[in-house]
Design an enzyme around this catalytic site. Structure first.
Site, PDB file in Angstrom:
ATOM      1  N   ASP A   1       0.859  -1.180   0.000  1.00 46.96           N
ATOM      2  CA  ASP A   1       0.000   0.000   0.000  1.00 46.96           C
ATOM      3  C   ASP A   1       0.898   1.234   0.000  1.00 46.96           C
ATOM      4  O   ASP A   1       2.116   1.130   0.200  1.00 46.96           O
ATOM      5  CB  ASP A   1      -0.885  -0.032   1.261  1.00 46.96           C
ATOM      6  CG  ASP A   1      -1.731   1.222   1.421  1.00 46.96           C
ATOM      7  OD1 ASP A   1      -2.460   1.562   0.469  1.00 46.96           O
ATOM      8  OD2 ASP A   1      -1.666   1.872   2.473  1.00 46.96           O
ATOM      9  N   SER A   2       0.278   2.383  -0.165  1.00 47.85           N
ATOM     10  CA  SER A   2       1.016   3.654  -0.114  1.00 47.85           C
ATOM     11  C   SER A   2       1.507   3.974   1.295  1.00 47.85           C
ATOM     12  O   SER A   2       2.297   4.906   1.475  1.00 47.85           O
ATOM     13  CB  SER A   2       0.083   4.771  -0.578  1.00 47.85           C
ATOM     14  OG  SER A   2      -1.079   4.771   0.229  1.00 47.85           O
TER      15      SER A   2
ATOM     16  N   CYS B   1      -4.248  -1.344  -1.993  1.00 47.22           N
ATOM     17  CA  CYS B   1      -4.407   0.109  -2.072  1.00 47.22           C
ATOM     18  C   CYS B   1      -5.300   0.383  -3.273  1.00 47.22           C
ATOM     19  O   CYS B   1      -5.016  -0.100  -4.378  1.00 47.22           O
ATOM     20  CB  CYS B   1      -3.041   0.749  -2.266  1.00 47.22           C
ATOM     21  SG  CYS B   1      -3.083   2.518  -2.605  1.00 47.22           S
TER      22      CYS B   1
ATOM     23  N   TYR C   1      -0.795   8.270  -1.977  1.00 52.24           N
ATOM     24  CA  TYR C   1      -0.818   8.244  -3.442  1.00 52.24           C
ATOM     25  C   TYR C   1      -2.000   9.034  -3.998  1.00 52.24           C
ATOM     26  O   TYR C   1      -1.978   9.457  -5.148  1.00 52.24           O
ATOM     27  CB  TYR C   1      -0.944   6.797  -3.943  1.00 52.24           C
ATOM     28  CG  TYR C   1       0.292   5.930  -3.824  1.00 52.24           C
ATOM     29  CD1 TYR C   1       1.518   6.452  -3.405  1.00 52.24           C
ATOM     30  CD2 TYR C   1       0.222   4.572  -4.145  1.00 52.24           C
ATOM     31  CE1 TYR C   1       2.633   5.621  -3.308  1.00 52.24           C
ATOM     32  CE2 TYR C   1       1.332   3.754  -4.064  1.00 52.24           C
ATOM     33  CZ  TYR C   1       2.541   4.272  -3.645  1.00 52.24           C
ATOM     34  OH  TYR C   1       3.634   3.456  -3.563  1.00 52.24           O
TER      35      TYR C   1
ATOM     36  N   CYS D   1     -11.457   3.072  -0.423  1.00 52.06           N
ATOM     37  CA  CYS D   1     -10.172   3.578   0.077  1.00 52.06           C
ATOM     38  C   CYS D   1      -9.852   2.788   1.334  1.00 52.06           C
ATOM     39  O   CYS D   1     -10.752   2.534   2.152  1.00 52.06           O
ATOM     40  CB  CYS D   1     -10.283   5.066   0.388  1.00 52.06           C
ATOM     41  SG  CYS D   1      -8.823   5.727   1.223  1.00 52.06           S
ATOM     42  N   THR D   2      -8.600   2.418   1.475  1.00 47.82           N
ATOM     43  CA  THR D   2      -8.199   1.570   2.604  1.00 47.82           C
ATOM     44  C   THR D   2      -8.489   2.191   3.962  1.00 47.82           C
ATOM     45  O   THR D   2      -8.608   1.478   4.954  1.00 47.82           O
ATOM     46  CB  THR D   2      -6.678   1.333   2.533  1.00 47.82           C
ATOM     47  OG1 THR D   2      -6.041   2.598   2.363  1.00 47.82           O
ATOM     48  CG2 THR D   2      -6.326   0.411   1.398  1.00 47.82           C
ATOM     49  N   HIS D   3      -8.561   3.530   4.020  1.00 47.94           N
ATOM     50  CA  HIS D   3      -8.751   4.199   5.302  1.00 47.94           C
ATOM     51  C   HIS D   3     -10.218   4.220   5.757  1.00 47.94           C
ATOM     52  O   HIS D   3     -10.500   4.420   6.927  1.00 47.94           O
ATOM     53  CB  HIS D   3      -8.264   5.643   5.233  1.00 47.94           C
ATOM     54  CG  HIS D   3      -6.777   5.768   5.146  1.00 47.94           C
ATOM     55  ND1 HIS D   3      -6.025   5.090   4.209  1.00 47.94           N
ATOM     56  CD2 HIS D   3      -5.897   6.496   5.876  1.00 47.94           C
ATOM     57  CE1 HIS D   3      -4.750   5.404   4.375  1.00 47.94           C
ATOM     58  NE2 HIS D   3      -4.646   6.261   5.381  1.00 47.94           N
TER      59      HIS D   3
ATOM     60  N   GLU E   1      -5.572   9.445   9.526  1.00 56.46           N
ATOM     61  CA  GLU E   1      -4.145   9.379   9.911  1.00 56.46           C
ATOM     62  C   GLU E   1      -3.868  10.222  11.155  1.00 56.46           C
ATOM     63  O   GLU E   1      -2.895   9.984  11.854  1.00 56.46           O
ATOM     64  CB  GLU E   1      -3.259   9.775   8.730  1.00 56.46           C
ATOM     65  CG  GLU E   1      -3.441   8.787   7.608  1.00 56.46           C
ATOM     66  CD  GLU E   1      -2.216   8.545   6.749  1.00 56.46           C
ATOM     67  OE1 GLU E   1      -1.274   9.340   6.819  1.00 56.46           O
ATOM     68  OE2 GLU E   1      -2.237   7.546   6.003  1.00 56.46           O
TER      69      GLU E   1
END
Ligand code: DGL
Length: 272
Positions: free
Chosen positions: A10-11, A73, A42, A184-186, A152
């Site tokens: 992933d980024s 990602c 990214y 989106c992974t988040h 984050e």
């Protein structure tokens, strides 16, 4: 049986939500995870640039002897999945197609919302993947660039994030979507607030669960699953600050992220 580890990247730390789902579903599989936190996020980057980074990391993971690569990602999958598949000697899975399939199977009114980074939404990858499965589905996409920053910072609930989520999602609600892809992974970490904003009638599809299912099917059909009972190993690597990767990694995955190795860029041909 194939003892080799699964390779994931992933980024940054976001793909750890996918790793967590794979670990839960396949507790005997070893995993090597690479987070490109020196060059991530990214989402705001140019597609060509993301493609170059993703190809470099996939080649690096392959050099470590992984049996399958998971591009964990959405931005990297959208930009580079097909290129990585063409260049790799091992099978390569992305996170877009499994999420799209989950949404097509879940929707009743065939109105699907997709949220992701700018790079993911700009690429049109989800729209193409959904239309490959149901050409008549209505797809409404929305880039939500600031949500990655909220997660984050560890701000996954509360009035500020809820207001931002509402601002992004109101237009999708107005379109009457009954299914929303968290592209989106988040976003799985914002599931609660997103669910509250969208309301009970809207199904949330998170790629992490869908990808874990897909990894299991792929390994099982190839006879690549490890025997149950033999302890797996987990190895975490990153290109940037390992301390930051450990502290954020614990939020995204859990206490398993004890140590993260820093690998110098460029990765080409490097075999640590
Ligand atoms: N991992 C990215 C994705 O799923 C989100 C973070 C980034 O912008 O790199 O698109």
């Amino acid at each position: 049986m194939n003892e080799a580890p699964i390779g994931m990247f992933d980024s940054g730390v976001g793909g750890l939500t996918v790793m967590r789902a794979v670990m839960r579903r396949l507790p005997w599989e070893s995993i090597i995870y690479f987070g490109d936190n020196a060059r991530g996020p990214y989402g705001p980057r140019d597609i060509q640039e993301i493609r170059r980074f993703a190809l470099e990391i996939a080649a690096f993971l392959e050099s470590l002897g992984v049996k399958i690569i998971v591009v964990a990602c959405n931005s990297a999958t959208s930009a580079a999945l097909l290129d990585i598949q063409r260049k790799s000697a091992v099978p390569v899975l992305g996170v877009v197609e499994p999420g799209a399939r989950g949404a097509v199977q879940a929707t009743r009114n065939r109105r699907i919302g997709v949220i992701g980074t700018r790079a993911t939404v700009r690429s049109g990858a989800y729209r193409r993947a959904i239309h490959a499965l149901d050409a008549g589905a209505h797809v409404h996409s929305r880039a939500c660039p600031t949500l990655v920053d909220f997660v984050e910072r560890g701000e996954v609930d509360g009035p500020r994030v809820e207001e931002e989520v509402r601002r992004y999602l109101n237009p999708l609600k107005k379109r009457g979507v009954d299914t929303l892809v968290l592209g989106c992974t988040h976003y799985p970490l914002l599931r609660e607030v997103i669910g509250r904003v969208m309301g009970e009638g809207v199904m949330l599809i998170s790629s992490d669960q869908e990808v874990a299912r897909e990894v299991e099917e792929n390994l099982s059909r190839r006879g690549y699953l490890r025997e149950p009972g033999v302890s797996p190993f987990y190895r975490f690597m990153c290109s940037g600050d390992p301390e930051q990767a450990v502290s954020l990694g614990r939020i995204f995955l859990g206490p398993e992220v004890e140590r993260v190795e820093r690998i110098e860029l460029p990765l080409g041909g490097c075999r640590p």
